[in-house]
Scaffold this active site. Structure first.
Site, short mmCIF file in Angstrom:
data_model
loop_
_atom_site.label_atom_id
_atom_site.label_comp_id
_atom_site.label_asym_id
_atom_site.label_seq_id
_atom_site.Cartn_x
_atom_site.Cartn_y
_atom_site.Cartn_z
N GLU A 1 0.83 -1.21 0.00
CA GLU A 1 0.00 0.00 0.00
C GLU A 1 0.87 1.26 0.00
O GLU A 1 1.80 1.34 0.79
CB GLU A 1 -0.93 -0.01 1.22
CG GLU A 1 -1.94 -1.16 1.17
CD GLU A 1 -2.92 -1.17 2.34
OE1 GLU A 1 -2.74 -0.37 3.28
OE2 GLU A 1 -3.89 -1.95 2.31
N HIS B 1 -8.10 1.40 1.75
CA HIS B 1 -8.00 1.01 3.16
C HIS B 1 -8.90 1.89 4.03
O HIS B 1 -8.46 2.55 4.97
CB HIS B 1 -6.55 1.07 3.65
CG HIS B 1 -6.28 0.15 4.80
ND1 HIS B 1 -5.07 -0.50 4.96
CD2 HIS B 1 -7.05 -0.25 5.85
CE1 HIS B 1 -5.11 -1.24 6.06
NE2 HIS B 1 -6.30 -1.11 6.61
N GLY C 1 -11.64 0.73 5.77
CA GLY C 1 -12.46 -0.06 6.67
C GLY C 1 -12.79 0.61 7.99
O GLY C 1 -13.91 0.51 8.49
#
Length: 531
Positions: free
Chosen positions: A264, A282, A284
């Site tokens: 990432e 990302h 979440g």
């Protein structure tokens, strides 16, 4: 709380104001973000507590420089950026906030699932370009579809509740949840192979460890239903991105929704060029509510610890109480290694753990502490939440794992003997260990066969028919794989019957080499383990 003593707290990553407000009632708070390691080392000595998110690397250098530190708090679940061992050695409590972002991650998973089923991002992008291609974005209904959940922890549990409300059929794989507990939330526990074979949609909610890295790969994708859809809002690396991309391009996989990546930012991921893949950066845990919740949680724990109280979500603890360290520590160190080995030798859903302390060790005070260390060794490698001596029994109970502890004068020829027996829904396995001196601990029995194994490094353990050629063939396979054998032991009861072979090796054994060993005529089971 309410002491007049003022503590100093450094917040080195952005923290929600709600958390800062709580801290400021009791502490002098400095918010100083973006510090490099050298800058943090130069300043941390003035503080009693350090609060971080994922941006700050709390290294051993930082911890050693924090001569006043009593608490390190992570506003979130992951603690990969904190050197837990260094903090433990210094007696610094490390705590996180694992529940604060559960609903955020759950809802993001549901959003990804619905978007994937109805092609919402792709249809939105098409319409904004001036197109009107309704037939191109034909979707599927989730009602009556089978959802496979890999990992039935907090997030997997919440996903299951919401999926059932949408009238999906939920099956799950989690070897550390009892069938009874799963049934209470309306989920059928199945093997991983069955989950792959039966699911229309698969979502993963496990930690990234050796056993889960590339859990979904070309081989497992080939066993799935045609048109399966995959979701990963857990950890990058659980899904082999190239294998997933190949599955989509071949038509085997209808689509995927991915929030986390092996690297990432994912500049080189083959998934980024596929229209059938929905991606998010990302996100979440990226909700206002989640960031507020984790900030409040870690702030309250910080104040509690500084005032002499407990932290709710401690992720570390000293190995043994200081006043009993010399007596208990050798047993505790051996016990954790035994637990770690035992979990690697078992298969199936863990149902019970029986610990027996025999001989002199049965008279040692506080062996409950060692039992908790055993549970840490068993559970910590495979659960997403950290397991330690503070929460080990709670974690086992939460997952329906029965734990018993027995003492006996009998030590089977040893001065002291610790035996751990694990029972799953598929098998029972046991490991026994002995401490003959503070610096001499050995695993002396595996599954009823005598051994003399130093509990460290890599081992290959097999059960096989005691006949010529079996051991030689295994050694030849390891040699071809460039794995050096450092030692060998064989335990047996009678010639010609089943025997146990323990090979100590200098490095990890490739999976294909282990598969080849298992195919040797006469080999019943073969496992590679790292102790």
């Amino acid at each position: 709380m309410g002491s007049t003593v003022k503590y100093r707290v450094l917040v080195s990553d952005p923290l929600a104001e709600e958390g800062l407000d709580i801290l400021k009632e009791f502490c002098d708070v400095d918010v100083n973000t973006g510090l490099a390691e050298d800058q943090l080392v130069a300043t941390i000595g003035d503080y009693d507590a350090l609060l971080v998110r994922s941006g700050t690397e709390v290294t051993a250098r930082v911890i050693d420089a924090g001569t006043r530190l009593k608490f390190i708090g992570r506003a979130g679940a992951g603690v990969d950026n904190i050197d837990i061992d260094a903090a433990t050695r210094r007696g610094i409590i490390v705590a996180n906030a694992p529940e604060g972002n559960t609903l955020a991650a759950t809802e993001h998973t549901m959003a990804m699932m619905l978007s994937l089923a109805r092609n919402i991002p792709q249809a939105s992008a098409s319409l904004k370009k001036g197109e009107w291609k309704r037939s191109k974005f034909m979707g599927v209904e989730l009602n009556d579809k089978t959802l496979g959940i890999v990992g039935l922890g907090r997030i997997g549990n919440e996903v299951a509740k919401r999926a059932r409300a949408m009238e999906m059929k939920c099956i799950a794989y989690d070897p550390f949840i009892s069938k009874e507990r799963a049934a209470k939330i309306g989920v059928e526990l199945v093997s991983l192979e069955d989950l792959f074979r039966r699911s229309d949609v698969i979502t993963v909610h496990t930690p990234l460890i050796k056993e889960t890295r590339h859990m979904i790969n070309a081989k497992s994708i080939a066993t799935m239903r045609d048109g399966v859809r995959l979701i990963n809002c857990a950890r990058g690396g659980i899904i082999d991105e190239k294998a997933l991309a190949d599955g989509i391009m071949s038509g085997k996989v209808a689509g995927a929704a991915v929030d986390v990546f092996e690297s990432e930012p994912p500049t080189d991921s083959p998934l980024l060029g596929l229209d059938q893949v929905i991606v998010t950066p990302h996100l979440g845990a990226s909700t206002v509510e989640a960031q507020k919740n984790v900030a409040i949680s870690v702030a309250n724990q910080c104040i509690s610890v500084l005032e002499g109280g407990p932290a709710k979500y401690v992720v570390n603890a000293p190995m043994v109480p200081a006043e009993q360290q010399a007596l208990i520590e050798p047993y505790a160190l051996l016990a954790q290694k035994m637990g770690s080995l035992l979990i690697q030798l078992t298969e199936g859903r863990l149902e019970s753990i029986d610990v027996t302390y025999g001989g002199e060790v049965a008279q040692v005070p506080n062996m409950k502490f060692v039992t908790r260390v055993i549970l840490k060794g068993l559970l910590d490698p495979i659960l997403q939440m950290p397991v330690n001596i503070v929460n080990a029994e709670f974690v086992a109970k939460e997952r329906g794992i029965r734990v018993s502890e027995t003492t006996t004068e009998e030590a089977h020829g040893f001065r002291n003997l610790i035996t751990i027996r694990a029972t799953t829904d598929r098998m029972t396995e046991s490991v026994s260990g002995n401490v003959s001196a503070p610096d001499r601990a050995r695993i002396v029995n595996i599954g009823g066969y005598m051994t003399d194994l130093t509990p460290t490094g890599h081992v290959v353990i097999s059960r096989h028919i005691d006949k010529p050629g079996v051991i030689g063939k295994a050694a030849t396979i390891l040699g071809r794989a460039n794995v050096n054998i450092a030692g060998m032991q064989v335990g047996r009861h009678k010639p010609g019957e089943e025997a146990l072979m323990v090979l100590t090796v200098d490095s990890a054994v490739p999976a294909d080499a282990m598969d080849e060993i298992r195919k040797i005529d006469g080999i019943h089971t073969a496992k590679h383990a790292e102790i």
